[in-house]
Write a protein that holds these residues in place. Sequence first.
Motif, PDB file in Angstrom:
ATOM      1  N   ALA A  75       1.103  -1.382   0.320  1.00  0.00           N
ATOM      2  CA  ALA A  75      -0.205  -0.025   0.037  1.00  0.00           C
ATOM      3  C   ALA A  75       1.069   1.298   0.047  1.00  0.00           C
ATOM      4  N   ARG A 110      -7.533  -3.455  -0.916  1.00  0.00           N
ATOM      5  CA  ARG A 110      -6.738  -4.821  -0.859  1.00  0.00           C
ATOM      6  C   ARG A 110      -7.700  -5.238  -1.838  1.00  0.00           C
ATOM      7  N   TRP A 117      -2.246  -4.102  -4.013  1.00  0.00           N
ATOM      8  CA  TRP A 117      -3.135  -2.785  -3.455  1.00  0.00           C
ATOM      9  C   TRP A 117      -3.755  -2.044  -4.749  1.00  0.00           C
TER      10      TRP A 117
END
Length: 132
Positions: A75, A110, A117
């Motif tokens: 992320a 996700r 991500w």
Amino acid sequence: MRQRNKRTVIAMATVGLALGLLLPGGPAAAQAHARGAHPAPNGATSADSADGHAADRHVRGVVVSGAPLHVRARATTTARVLSTLDPFEEVELSCQAKGGRVEGNNIWYRLHGEPGWVSARFVHNYTPVQWC
């Protein structure tokens, strides 16, 4: 003053168009309906049990970027790019987490059913996404 009014009208038209594309019943919903996909009531998914609890809850979203959106290994924008998603492509989201900021937004989603991500800045979720 005339220049400012022209900019205001253009900005309002752009916002109206964007809302029309993002709200239920817009082009993304029409495309999903044409493919035979039907949203479940209250954002429920096929993974929901009869009592409404999710065993593996995921929600649908749509890419709202003007260019292909990178799917990343973590992320953050510095993570390796795994693949890309096209503008207006529908995606399934498993959960959300905090990560690197993208245009002031530090939430990342996700993807469900595949690794990776995507920044929440460029994905509109139809229903709330649970935290990871």
